[in-house]
Design a protein around this motif. Structure first.
Motif, PDB file in Angstrom:
ATOM      1  N   TYR A 178       0.834  -1.212   0.000  1.00 13.49           N
ATOM      2  CA  TYR A 178       0.000   0.000   0.000  1.00 13.49           C
ATOM      3  C   TYR A 178       0.864   1.255   0.000  1.00 13.49           C
ATOM      4  N   GLU A 179       2.052   1.190   0.597  1.00 15.52           N
ATOM      5  CA  GLU A 179       2.964   2.339   0.497  1.00 15.52           C
ATOM      6  C   GLU A 179       3.334   2.606  -0.955  1.00 15.52           C
ATOM      7  N   TYR A 390      -4.185   1.616   4.281  1.00 17.37           N
ATOM      8  CA  TYR A 390      -2.833   1.681   4.847  1.00 17.37           C
ATOM      9  C   TYR A 390      -2.895   1.968   6.351  1.00 17.37           C
TER      10      TYR A 390
END
Length: 522
Positions: A178-179, A390
């Motif tokens: 997700y980063e 996230y």
């Protein structure tokens, strides 16, 4: 029903003819069965009971802060999956069962044997488990159960730690994913804003830019009309005025306004070169001095050429002026002015076209503005969703870490050994009291089966009805045998001997069963 009874009677009479065959088989199988029952090795069953306490005082206190695993379900699955090949191999090593193993085949046989002898029993829903192992050696059975208890406890704790580590590893991988998605979304948003900066405004109002572009376009069009009027005036002056009149007053044009193209080009080039030299050198530099002398020489030559043309125009009169109009300096100056005017008109036309293109782009952008704003909203929505996921994953990772710490400090489940494994004093198998009479029954049944088989291999006809059914021919009659006293006596002795043989076999098995019962009671 009558036909069934008749057929049964025929079969029994046929079997009676081969009764001695059946009795012989029964007497052969009976002792073998009895010896087998006696020689069966004793099997000892060792067991242990384990209670798993899944209640912890920290569970209600940490509710909502840490992950609460379903420990009951985990223990239930553990109890059903504990007896697997890797665990059985580990158990064999722990209990030293592989000391006599010499080959790979022996090891496979041992693994299969131990797997079949192991058993985990669940006592209701109270998390109470009974671990059982059956072996011919009582001490070895106890040792195996003790190792199984250790494995049961260690597997429960180790699996929890392994599951927690796997969960944290998976969450870390998802967080990294997700980063990367957030970085890609931010880059897409940045590139989109840069690509549509003009439409989105770039910090300025879109309609103000539209008004500014229209105003610049109007100013450019006005300048173009002025340039075109100036150009048209020069054209009328060149084509409509008498060139002779221009030549009659040549003194009206100064040296600066008279053009000599072949000299003016060289003078302009030298002046530009002089400007370049002055940017790098001083006035006393030889190149600078030489350029200035060359310019002065060319200007002097130009002055002489202008004076010569004026004298020629004055001496020749109007006719000569008309014939030499093309070499008239003023006329040439007008032509140059017209060329400059044409160039200015072309430049302004290009400027007008550029402003019109800008206005057209802004107008088309105004129609695309809702679509661009919608796409921007979609990009932001994608970023918001990834950002929420996230943040949720980061929170779950912290919750999982807290749950691991909670399990490490207090323990989520507590394994308690209720009944430790002991060395069994009496065997639990085989059940000779049940197997011994079963062996006698099997012997008698095998004897009866042999008699029936012989009657089918060598069939006989018990009466005329059976003969008629088998051949399909009419039977006219039968001849009976007259039994005398000797024959009847012989038949009676045969029956008594057969019954004595059967009774002796039954009595033998009964006596052995009773003796086994007395031994067990002792």
């Amino acid at each position: 029903m009558e036909d069934i009874l008749r057929q049964l009677s025929i079969v029994l009479r046929s079997m009676w003819l081969y009764r001695w065959w059946g009795l012989a088989v029964a007497w052969i199988v009976g002792p073998i069965a009895a010896a087998t029952v006696y020689l069966l090795p004793d099997r000892y069953e060792s067991s242990a009971r384990v209670y798993v306490d899944t209640q912890s005082i920290l569970k209600p206190l940490m509710s909502g802060l840490a992950v609460q695993p379903n420990v009951d379900q985990q223990i239930s699955i553990l109890s059903r999956t504990l007896i697997s090949r890797p665990n059985v191999e580990k158990l064999i090593r722990m209990a030293d069962l592989d000391l006599a193993v010499k080959s790979k085949e022996d090891r496979e046989v041992l693994i299969t044997k131990v797997t079949k002898a192991l058993e985990i029993r669940v006592a209701g829903r109270d998390n109470l488990y009974t671990l059982v192992y059956t072996d011919t050696d009582a001490e070895r059975a106890k040792r195996v159960v003790q190792s199984l208890v250790s494995m049961f406890v260690e597997s429960g704790l180790g699996d929890k730690r392994k599951d927690s580590d796997s969960a944290r590893k998976f969450i870390d991988e998802q967080i990294k994913s997700y980063e990367q998605k957030l970085e890609e979304a931010e880059n897409r948003l940045k590139e989109y804003k840069l690509r549509n900066m003009n439409t989105l405004g770039g910090g300025r109002d879109y309609f103000a830019k539209m008004n500014e572009a229209n105003e610049q376009l109007n100013q450019a069009r006005l300048a173009l009309r002025e340039a075109e009027n100036s150009r048209d005036a020069l054209k009328r002056q060149i084509t409509g005025e008498d060139p002779v009149l221009l030549a009659e007053n040549p003194s009206g044009a100064s040296l600066a306004t008279v053009s000599v193209p072949e000299l003016d080009g060289r003078i302009d080039a030298l002046k530009k070169s002089l400007d370049t030299l002055l940017q790098k050198y001083t006035d006393q530099h030889p190149d600078v001095v030489g350029a200035r002398k060359m310019i002065e020489t060319l200007e002097a030559q130009k002055a002489k050429e202008v004076q010569a043309r004026r004298k020629a125009a004055a001496a020749g009169g109007p006719t000569a002026a008309a014939s030499s109009v093309n070499s008239n300096p003023v006329y040439q100056q007008l032509k140059m002015s017209l060329a400059e005017s044409e160039a200015n008109v072309a430049s302004l036309k290009a400027r007008v076209a550029e402003y019109e293109n800008r206005v057209k782009i802004l107008a088309s952008s105004s129609r695309m503005l809702p679509q661009i704003e919608t796409e921007l909203t979609q990009l932001n929505r994608d970023y918001d969703i990834n950002k929420r996921n996230y943040d949720a994953l980061v929170a779950r990772r912290e919750s999982a870490s807290m749950a691991v710490e909670m399990g490490a400090t207090s323990g989520v489940a507590d394994f308690r050994l209720i009944d430790p494994p002991t060395v069994p004093s009496k065997p639990t198998a085989p059940n000779r009291l049940l197997l011994m009479p079963a062996g006698g029954i099997v012997a008698l049944l095998l004897g009866a089966a042999v008699a029936f088989l012989m009657s089918q291999i060598r069939p006989t006809f018990a009466d005329t009805h059976a003969l008629r059914e088998a051949t399909g021919l009419a039977v006219l009659g039968s001849v009976s045998r007259l039994a005398d006293a000797d024959w009847l006596h012989k038949q009676r002795r045969g029956k008594i001997a057969f019954l004595i043989g059967v009774a002796t076999l039954v009595g033998l098995f009964t006596a052995m069963t009773v003796s086994l019962m007395l031994v067990r009671m002792a």
